[in-house]
Design an enzyme around this catalytic site. Sequence first.
Site, PDB file in Angstrom:
ATOM      1  N   ARG A 110     -16.530  14.789 -26.384  1.00 38.42           N
ATOM      2  CA  ARG A 110     -17.167  14.300 -25.150  1.00 38.42           C
ATOM      3  C   ARG A 110     -18.128  13.176 -25.533  1.00 38.42           C
ATOM      4  O   ARG A 110     -18.238  12.849 -26.714  1.00 38.42           O
ATOM      5  CB  ARG A 110     -17.912  15.439 -24.458  1.00 38.42           C
ATOM      6  CG  ARG A 110     -19.014  16.021 -25.324  1.00 38.42           C
ATOM      7  CD  ARG A 110     -19.824  17.075 -24.595  1.00 38.42           C
ATOM      8  NE  ARG A 110     -20.845  17.623 -25.481  1.00 38.42           N
ATOM      9  CZ  ARG A 110     -21.776  18.470 -25.102  1.00 38.42           C
ATOM     10  NH1 ARG A 110     -21.827  18.884 -23.860  1.00 38.42           N
ATOM     11  NH2 ARG A 110     -22.667  18.923 -25.954  1.00 38.42           N
ATOM     12  N   CYS A 114     -16.188   4.184 -24.064  1.00 35.45           N
ATOM     13  CA  CYS A 114     -16.734   2.854 -24.359  1.00 35.45           C
ATOM     14  C   CYS A 114     -17.461   2.353 -23.110  1.00 35.45           C
ATOM     15  O   CYS A 114     -16.859   2.227 -22.045  1.00 35.45           O
ATOM     16  CB  CYS A 114     -15.604   1.899 -24.718  1.00 35.45           C
ATOM     17  SG  CYS A 114     -16.163   0.187 -24.638  1.00 35.45           S
ATOM     18  N   GLU A 149     -26.496  13.549 -21.223  1.00 36.70           N
ATOM     19  CA  GLU A 149     -26.996  13.143 -22.548  1.00 36.70           C
ATOM     20  C   GLU A 149     -26.330  11.866 -23.052  1.00 36.70           C
ATOM     21  O   GLU A 149     -25.681  11.842 -24.098  1.00 36.70           O
ATOM     22  CB  GLU A 149     -26.832  14.270 -23.564  1.00 36.70           C
ATOM     23  CG  GLU A 149     -27.728  15.450 -23.252  1.00 36.70           C
ATOM     24  CD  GLU A 149     -27.836  16.443 -24.400  1.00 36.70           C
ATOM     25  OE1 GLU A 149     -26.922  16.510 -25.233  1.00 36.70           O
ATOM     26  OE2 GLU A 149     -28.844  17.164 -24.450  1.00 36.70           O
ATOM     27  N   CYS A 154     -20.531   2.142 -29.514  1.00 32.48           N
ATOM     28  CA  CYS A 154     -19.133   1.732 -29.623  1.00 32.48           C
ATOM     29  C   CYS A 154     -19.062   0.380 -30.318  1.00 32.48           C
ATOM     30  O   CYS A 154     -19.940  -0.468 -30.135  1.00 32.48           O
ATOM     31  CB  CYS A 154     -18.504   1.671 -28.234  1.00 32.48           C
ATOM     32  SG  CYS A 154     -16.747   1.254 -28.270  1.00 32.48           S
ATOM     33  N   GLU A 313     -32.551  21.123 -19.450  1.00 32.05           N
ATOM     34  CA  GLU A 313     -31.918  22.160 -20.259  1.00 32.05           C
ATOM     35  C   GLU A 313     -32.870  22.714 -21.306  1.00 32.05           C
ATOM     36  O   GLU A 313     -33.644  21.974 -21.905  1.00 32.05           O
ATOM     37  CB  GLU A 313     -30.717  21.592 -21.046  1.00 32.05           C
ATOM     38  CG  GLU A 313     -29.559  21.108 -20.228  1.00 32.05           C
ATOM     39  CD  GLU A 313     -28.441  20.562 -21.121  1.00 32.05           C
ATOM     40  OE1 GLU A 313     -28.383  20.930 -22.308  1.00 32.05           O
ATOM     41  OE2 GLU A 313     -27.648  19.759 -20.621  1.00 32.05           O
ATOM     42  N   GLU A 361     -19.080  26.322 -27.658  1.00 36.00           N
ATOM     43  CA  GLU A 361     -20.383  26.830 -27.205  1.00 36.00           C
ATOM     44  C   GLU A 361     -20.352  28.314 -26.830  1.00 36.00           C
ATOM     45  O   GLU A 361     -21.243  28.796 -26.134  1.00 36.00           O
ATOM     46  CB  GLU A 361     -20.901  25.966 -26.049  1.00 36.00           C
ATOM     47  CG  GLU A 361     -21.377  24.622 -26.581  1.00 36.00           C
ATOM     48  CD  GLU A 361     -21.810  23.631 -25.520  1.00 36.00           C
ATOM     49  OE1 GLU A 361     -21.494  23.861 -24.337  1.00 36.00           O
ATOM     50  OE2 GLU A 361     -22.438  22.620 -25.880  1.00 36.00           O
ATOM     51  N   LYS A 362     -19.341  29.027 -27.316  1.00 36.34           N
ATOM     52  CA  LYS A 362     -19.269  30.440 -26.913  1.00 36.34           C
ATOM     53  C   LYS A 362     -20.390  31.275 -27.511  1.00 36.34           C
ATOM     54  O   LYS A 362     -20.684  32.359 -27.028  1.00 36.34           O
ATOM     55  CB  LYS A 362     -17.895  31.029 -27.213  1.00 36.34           C
ATOM     56  CG  LYS A 362     -17.517  31.117 -28.663  1.00 36.34           C
ATOM     57  CD  LYS A 362     -16.107  31.695 -28.790  1.00 36.34           C
ATOM     58  CE  LYS A 362     -15.646  31.753 -30.228  1.00 36.34           C
ATOM     59  NZ  LYS A 362     -15.576  30.435 -30.862  1.00 36.34           N
ATOM     60  N   HIS A 364     -23.407  29.981 -27.634  1.00 34.31           N
ATOM     61  CA  HIS A 364     -24.657  29.428 -27.092  1.00 34.31           C
ATOM     62  C   HIS A 364     -25.269  30.416 -26.110  1.00 34.31           C
ATOM     63  O   HIS A 364     -24.580  30.954 -25.244  1.00 34.31           O
ATOM     64  CB  HIS A 364     -24.384  28.094 -26.393  1.00 34.31           C
ATOM     65  CG  HIS A 364     -25.616  27.275 -26.172  1.00 34.31           C
ATOM     66  ND1 HIS A 364     -26.571  27.618 -25.239  1.00 34.31           N
ATOM     67  CD2 HIS A 364     -26.069  26.154 -26.784  1.00 34.31           C
ATOM     68  CE1 HIS A 364     -27.549  26.721 -25.285  1.00 34.31           C
ATOM     69  NE2 HIS A 364     -27.267  25.828 -26.212  1.00 34.31           N
TER      70      HIS A 364
END
Length: 676
Positions: A110, A114, A149, A154, A313, A361-362, A364
């Site tokens: 993620r 560009c 975030e 690039c 967050e 992220e399991k 997290h």
Amino acid sequence: MGAKFKKMLYGGDYNPEQWPREIWQQDMELFDKAGINSATINVFSWARLQPSEEVYDFHELDAIVDTLTRAGKQIVLATSTAALPAWMAKRYPEVARVDYEGRRHKFGQRHNACPNSPVYRHFIQELTAKLAERYGSNENVVCWHINNEYGGECYCENCEKAFRVWLRKKYGTIEALNQAWNLTFWGHNIYDWDEIVLPNALSEGIPWQGSGEFGCEKTAFAGISIDYRRFMSDSILDNFRLERDSIRQYDKAAPVTTNLMGTYKGLDYFKWAKEMDIVSWDNYPSYDTPWSHVAMRHDLMRGLKNAPFMLMEQTPSQQNWQPYNSLKKPGQMRVQSWQTVAHGGDTVQFFQLRRSVGGCEKFHGAVIAHAGTDQTRVFREVAQLGEELNRIGDSIIGSGTESKVGILFDWDNYWALEYTSGPNVDLKYVDQISRYYEYFYRKNISVDMIPVDADLSKYDLVAAPVLYMVKEGMAEAIEAYVAAGGTFVTGFMSGIVNESDNVHLGGYPGPLRKLAGVWAEEIDALAPEQSNEIVFTDGSKDECGMLCDILHLEGAEELARYGSDFYAGTPAVTRNVFGKGRVYYVGTVLSENGLEKVLDLACGGAGITPVIGEETELEVTRRISDAGAVYFVMNFKDQELPLPAVFAGKKDLLSGRTMEEGEMLKKYDVRIAVLQ
Ligand code: GLA
Ligand code: ZN
């Protein structure tokens, strides 16, 4: 003041699209039990909203919005543009980034688009406009969360072309560009705009001189690399603006934000904040991050707009992406949340509300664990905080902070200082700023983190450690501030270069030389195992290291001198009278004690006082609301500490109890009191 919410949002990232619908109803019930009044949705759903180029499908998001609306939850609606859909990467490979090494990425991960891809820019505008058209009039949509975030970089051909256009606009002529970048060095002179290439591993990067967050940290031409940073920050900001303006066509009311990352290096957040209605950020300290560092980042986020911010967050328990993802101990999440509010947070939001079943992220932390119940320690702590915020949060929303100390923070300076080759690879911008902040934090002196073009006259003391880059007009502004009675603290590696990273000739600290009343003839660099001795005028001795300016007094008085090496006996710390004010120059990296001595002196002279008179190891932070000054008293130390006397007989808003003289606060205990 920025945007203000009616209620203190308490919630966080929620991904019901990853779950079957029967779970959604359970979630709503659990949210109620936890006092959760909002959810941030649609953060990573682009592929679900637009399964192919031709097809948009909002039925699932409709159902999610509907479920939350019926449950009376406020919605922070994200735009989903932070992860590309697979079809787009396949059909238009240009949307994927090219990295520092020059490799074109495929579909995956993620934060991967560009920013200068016309295709990406087209699709984000189209999607965002459709979202705003569809959901913008829903009263429960209280905030827009663009992308997620933002960051990275690039080096593709589209970016290269856009860089040339950006430079042409900035410099006008190729001669001006050659001069700004000092391209006669190594005969890198350029005669045509097309000869400009992006500064990466294939061009100006110096791979053998350490590596940093952005591939390579060092560059043969800092001027080029700093301009590239400015350009990339602007390019990504353009993406933000495109989405914001698409939203604004349909929703003129709800504030628009994107979640920032504290002292993240890649983006000039002061510039960004001007385009945002409200600042929001993600707070992820690790198990060993000092609490002062967290406080400083909050203050920086507040400083971006000089207004309260959203905590978009934090984890209720643990992260997954740090090397050691320790649990937050009982009470730790609560005190961390109150610390956020104390420093200007107007929301408390988590990543995430339900722990995901798969993906990286399991592990997290989440409000609802894999066990799926409210019978967990974390859930109970979230519910307790929910009750507290619900009871007293709203009276704090929108309140401000009063500080007489400002610390300058500047992204151009951050980039320039760390791109520079020499004199010492250990010199890091945020580390040096943190050392100063830490002093004020320990003393409970309120600090504003301010940009270099701030109105300094509001402050009695301005600290500018490692103010390496002094841009046009800055020295004059500081001179006017000091002449009128201000106290200015600076030191080694300051006043060295201009905005293009070319040296201010005539002796360091360049344009600050007159102010500081010193000339730094040479700068010695010390390895970690080396140190020098520092001798204060009262005879006390201490250690210093990393960098040692060899100074000549030009009107300043000496406060401390070096104790060893060939420059033993020469000044290391000085003070100069300039107009009605004072300038302290700290020529070397002092120990914590040494810096405390100098800053005690500077604060004493400037009449700086802590938020309460009594000395304490507790953190005491203040927000000023209509109802009076709200004091947050927090224990981040391992040992129990007594409540400062000024709070005895006052009501603790959290417990409703009248506080007693001498009562002890355990680790992570919090008290909140209003003093008139
Ligand atoms: C970031 C992201 C979230 C999530 C968390 C995990 O802050 O914005 O999507 O990945 O990290 O800590
Ligand atoms: Zn690109």
